[in-house]
Design a protein around this motif. Structure first.
Motif, PDB file in Angstrom:
ATOM      1  N   THR A 332       0.839  -1.185   0.000  1.00 37.51           N
ATOM      2  CA  THR A 332       0.000   0.000   0.000  1.00 37.51           C
ATOM      3  C   THR A 332       0.878   1.240   0.000  1.00 37.51           C
ATOM      4  OG1 THR A 332      -1.683  -1.170   1.253  1.00 37.51           O
ATOM      5  CG2 THR A 332      -1.822   1.239   1.230  1.00 37.51           C
ATOM      6  N   PRO A 333       0.665   2.168  -0.931  1.00 40.88           N
ATOM      7  CA  PRO A 333       1.506   3.364  -0.973  1.00 40.88           C
ATOM      8  C   PRO A 333       1.365   4.178   0.312  1.00 40.88           C
ATOM      9  CG  PRO A 333       0.130   3.164  -2.947  1.00 40.88           C
ATOM     10  CD  PRO A 333      -0.351   2.158  -1.969  1.00 40.88           C
ATOM     11  N   ALA A 334       2.435   4.847   0.695  1.00 43.54           N
ATOM     12  CA  ALA A 334       2.380   5.728   1.862  1.00 43.54           C
ATOM     13  C   ALA A 334       1.422   6.880   1.571  1.00 43.54           C
ATOM     14  CB  ALA A 334       3.773   6.261   2.180  1.00 43.54           C
ATOM     15  N   PRO A 335       0.644   7.323   2.573  1.00 47.02           N
ATOM     16  CA  PRO A 335      -0.308   8.404   2.331  1.00 47.02           C
ATOM     17  C   PRO A 335       0.385   9.708   1.979  1.00 47.02           C
ATOM     18  CG  PRO A 335      -0.122   7.925   4.672  1.00 47.02           C
ATOM     19  CD  PRO A 335       0.615   6.846   3.950  1.00 47.02           C
ATOM     20  N   THR A 336      -0.228  10.480   1.094  1.00 48.36           N
ATOM     21  CA  THR A 336       0.298  11.787   0.713  1.00 48.36           C
ATOM     22  C   THR A 336      -0.173  12.824   1.723  1.00 48.36           C
ATOM     23  OG1 THR A 336      -1.641  12.305  -0.622  1.00 48.36           O
ATOM     24  CG2 THR A 336       0.145  11.090  -1.710  1.00 48.36           C
ATOM     25  N   PRO A 337       0.425  14.042   1.711  1.00 48.35           N
ATOM     26  CA  PRO A 337      -0.020  15.091   2.642  1.00 48.35           C
ATOM     27  C   PRO A 337      -1.512  15.389   2.528  1.00 48.35           C
ATOM     28  CG  PRO A 337       2.081  15.689   1.690  1.00 48.35           C
ATOM     29  CD  PRO A 337       1.638  14.442   0.980  1.00 48.35           C
ATOM     30  N   SER A 338      -2.070  15.243   1.321  1.00 53.55           N
ATOM     31  CA  SER A 338      -3.497  15.525   1.147  1.00 53.55           C
ATOM     32  C   SER A 338      -4.368  14.442   1.770  1.00 53.55           C
ATOM     33  CB  SER A 338      -3.824  15.658  -0.344  1.00 53.55           C
ATOM     34  OG  SER A 338      -3.592  14.420  -1.008  1.00 53.55           O
ATOM     35  N   GLU A 339      -3.775  13.295   2.094  1.00 57.76           N
ATOM     36  CA  GLU A 339      -4.519  12.196   2.703  1.00 57.76           C
ATOM     37  C   GLU A 339      -4.202  12.049   4.189  1.00 57.76           C
ATOM     38  OE1 GLU A 339      -2.850   9.140   0.283  1.00 57.76           O
ATOM     39  OE2 GLU A 339      -4.550   9.096  -1.081  1.00 57.76           O
ATOM     40  N   THR A 340      -3.276  12.843   4.704  1.00 59.10           N
ATOM     41  CA  THR A 340      -2.798  12.692   6.072  1.00 59.10           C
ATOM     42  C   THR A 340      -3.446  13.711   6.990  1.00 59.10           C
ATOM     43  OG1 THR A 340      -0.673  11.936   5.220  1.00 59.10           O
ATOM     44  CG2 THR A 340      -0.748  12.593   7.536  1.00 59.10           C
ATOM     45  N   PHE A 341      -3.936  13.250   8.130  1.00 62.77           N
ATOM     46  CA  PHE A 341      -4.588  14.129   9.106  1.00 62.77           C
ATOM     47  C   PHE A 341      -3.600  15.164   9.618  1.00 62.77           C
ATOM     48  CE2 PHE A 341      -5.439  15.086  13.613  1.00 62.77           C
ATOM     49  CZ  PHE A 341      -6.657  15.741  13.473  1.00 62.77           C
ATOM     50  N   GLY A 342      -4.059  16.423   9.658  1.00 61.75           N
ATOM     51  CA  GLY A 342      -3.188  17.484  10.109  1.00 61.75           C
ATOM     52  C   GLY A 342      -3.702  18.235  11.315  1.00 61.75           C
ATOM     53  N   SER A 343      -4.991  18.620  11.312  1.00 61.39           N
ATOM     54  CA  SER A 343      -5.504  19.435  12.410  1.00 61.39           C
ATOM     55  C   SER A 343      -6.997  19.225  12.580  1.00 61.39           C
ATOM     56  CB  SER A 343      -5.218  20.918  12.152  1.00 61.39           C
ATOM     57  OG  SER A 343      -5.909  21.355  10.983  1.00 61.39           O
ATOM     58  N   LEU A 344      -7.502  19.688  13.740  1.00 62.07           N
ATOM     59  CA  LEU A 344      -8.927  19.619  14.066  1.00 62.07           C
ATOM     60  C   LEU A 344      -9.342  20.984  14.580  1.00 62.07           C
ATOM     61  CD1 LEU A 344     -11.271  17.501  14.274  1.00 62.07           C
ATOM     62  CD2 LEU A 344     -10.717  17.339  16.707  1.00 62.07           C
ATOM     63  N   GLU A 345     -10.486  21.494  14.078  1.00 61.81           N
ATOM     64  CA  GLU A 345     -10.927  22.820  14.494  1.00 61.81           C
ATOM     65  C   GLU A 345     -12.435  22.826  14.759  1.00 61.81           C
ATOM     66  OE1 GLU A 345     -11.767  24.960  10.180  1.00 61.81           O
ATOM     67  OE2 GLU A 345      -9.785  25.194  11.085  1.00 61.81           O
ATOM     68  N   ASP A 346     -12.865  23.792  15.581  1.00 68.12           N
ATOM     69  CA  ASP A 346     -14.291  23.986  15.847  1.00 68.12           C
ATOM     70  C   ASP A 346     -14.962  24.490  14.574  1.00 68.12           C
ATOM     71  OD1 ASP A 346     -16.814  24.773  16.737  1.00 68.12           O
ATOM     72  OD2 ASP A 346     -16.065  25.473  18.656  1.00 68.12           O
TER      73      ASP A 346
END
Length: 567
Positions: A332-346
């Protein structure tokens, strides 16, 4: 090959070139407790190194390597009186089986997108502890004696220094894997669950441990109906392709059929000691060989059909069975930045307030973003009610896991206040390698009566200088529900239009027996209040008694003072 300990245990990592390559291909696993990225874990495994102990739920502790028999197990409903070989392996102790199915149902209700099959929990439970040592648990599902792995002291195992003060594993120097699902304490601290509703999170309890394992396997955006996601989940539990193959073998075996057997009668893995508190023997040092290699521990010859033993090495007779083989998973290819969780906001949550017993008007809404700051879909977010409160989400749940939609947002279920008033917290957590958490303050206020009404309609009359024979009774309510401890002021007034305290007519008596025409009272259970006795003076006429709550709800009562008719 990696060193074998006894006949049934293997370390969680392997160092052969083939295994290393396979681990590299499968190393996109996102271990929920791991402090490193999936790619880093894969690079480390590919280099032939053992991943750090906290990159797996078990700390990559040893596990049982017994494989299922080649014959297909009986389908559900088959007799439990099976021989100790063959399809007897399909029998799972009753309490253990119930715990796996209960965990599957809980995950189906709170994280349906994960699609956790209970047979996966059964496969891991078989490999980790032989189904809690054949189902040796008490009526609550707690193991009769602790199941502990070896000290993870870096000597043949991962090095994990103590994280729980010995609270779970009795070791204040190094961590050990604990319980039927073999969690290391540091992982249990994050993922521990109360699966049987007894108010405790005990890694030695099969119900708690099975639910925790289920939530751990479902971490992130995994869909366990997808083979690649299932492989990543298993590798996050113990980072070894040998482990993955073993679990996969039992998983497929249990999917073909299983049955329930009484607790304590399950088939144990080979060489399981009956009286030990740990299924893991002390590692046996390997013997040096010319060239610097090591020789594996000797393995006894397998039995032949009919009870004999296999020929000694060097004979040409082939073995009667072959271990099953598993096709290596597709990389399985490593996830790209567009697929990787970065932040959570209200995402616009309003003020969280509610009256006792009512639903909150606002719901918590959050938005997950990727490493590029764009909305991220299919991200698991866990909402939790925290603090001394009886407020709950739907179905009485205090924790719910949902996934974000295409716009990256997800809204928590409706939160309903209980009877306990005061302040508590609602939290939202997303991400596994580097979790992000948000919290909101919620407040439950007491009911305030909005209505006060008479409970009867009888006319209230008295002769001059006499006592009113009937008592006045009222009830305060909020939306039809009685409100106890409501302050009520009772006043004899001159005129309902321009009320003022009357200085003549009916009156109450104070503690000294003196007339008073205003009393401050409080309602009792269910909001009911019965007023004290009312007396008439010598002045005939019609008078008004007004009763008022602090919220402004009012009711008036007519009191008549008139002489009795002549005989």
């Amino acid at each position: 090959m990696a060193a074998q300990f006894g006949r049934r245990l293997r370390r969680g990592a392997t160092t052969t070139a083939v295994a290393a390559a396979a681990v590299a291909a499968l190393s996109a696993s996102q271990a929920p407790a791991a402090p490193q990225s999936d790619t880093a874990a894969g690079d480390q495994a590919a280099a032939g190194a053992t991943p750090s102990g906290d990159s797996a739920a078990t700390g990559n502790s040893p596990y049982h390597t017994d494989l299922p028999p080649l014959n297909t197990p009986n389908k559900p409903g088959a007799s439990v009186n099976l021989p100790v070989t063959g399809s007897a392996e399909a029998g799972i102790p009753a309490s253990v089986l119930a715990a796996y199915k209960r965990a599957e149902q809980e995950l189906a209700a709170t994280d349906a997108a994960c699609r956790l099959p209970w047979q996966l929990l059964a496969a891991i439970g078989k490999v980790e502890s032989g189904q809690a040592r054949g189902g040796k648990v008490d009526a609550n599902g707690t193991t009769l004696s602790p199941i502990l792995g070896p000290a993870l002291n870096g000597q043949g195992f991962a090095l994990i220094k103590d994280t729980d003060g010995g609270a779970y594993d009795g070791d204040s120097t190094h961590d050990r894997a604990v319980g039927p699902m073999q969690f290391i304490p540091s992982t249990w601290a994050t993922w521990g669950q109360d699966g049987n509703g007894d108010g405790r999170k005990d890694p030695n309890n099969i119900h708690d441990a099975a639910l925790a394992a289920g939530r751990y396997l479902c971490a992130g955006t995994r869909d366990l109906s997808v083979a690649a996601d299932l492989d990543r989940a298993v590798l996050s539990y113990n980072h070894s392709t040998e482990y993955l193959r073993t679990v996969r073998s039992w998983f497929d075996y249990y999917k073909r059929g299983t049955h329930e057997v009484p607790d304590g009668t399950g088939v144990l893995p080979a060489d399981t000691g009956g009286g030990t508190t740990s299924p893991f023997p002390t590692p046996t040092p390997t013997t040096g060989t010319p060239g610097g290699g090591t020789s594996p521990s000797p393995t006894p010859s397998p039995s032949k059909p009919g009870g004999g033993t296999s020929p000694s090495p060097g004979t040409s007779t082939p073995p009667t069975t072959k271990p099953p083989t598993t096709k290596p998973p597709t990389p399985t290819p490593a996830p790209t930045p567009s697929e990787t969780f970065g932040s959570l906001e209200d995402a616009g949550t309003g003020t969280l307030t509610a009256t006792a017993g009512e639903a909150f008007g606002e719901r918590v809404t959050v938005r997950a973003k990727n490493k590029l700051g764009k909305p991220l879909a299919r991200t698991s977010v866990t909402f939790a009610v925290v603090g001394a409160t009886d407020a709950r989400f739907a179905d009485g749940k205090s924790t719910v896991t949902l996934r974000t939609g295409a716009d990256g947002t997800v809204t928590a279920p409706v939160l309903t206040a209980g009877e306990k008033t005061g302040v508590f917290k609602v939290t939202a957590v997303a991400g596994t390698t580097k979790p992000r958490a948000l919290s909101w303050t919620a407040n439950v206020t007491a009911r305030v009566a909005d209505t006060i009404a008479l409970t009867g309609d009888k006319a209230l009359t008295a002769a001059p200088g006499a006592e009113f024979t009937d008592r006045v009774e009222v009830r305060t309510t909020y939306k039809g529900t009685g409100v106890a401890d409501t302050a009520v002021t009772a006043t004899m007034i001159t005129d309902a239009g321009t009320p003022a305290e009357n200085d003549k007519g009916p009156y109450f008596e104070d503690a000294a027996g003196d007339p008073v025409r205003t009393l401050n009272l409080t309602t009792g259970a269910d909001g009911v209040l019965e007023l004290p006795e009312i007396y008439a003076d010598d002045t005939e006429g019609t008078y008004t008694l007004r009763l008022t709550t602090a919220s402004g709800a009012t009711v008036t009562v007519e009191l008549k003072v008139e002489a009795a008719p002549a005989a």
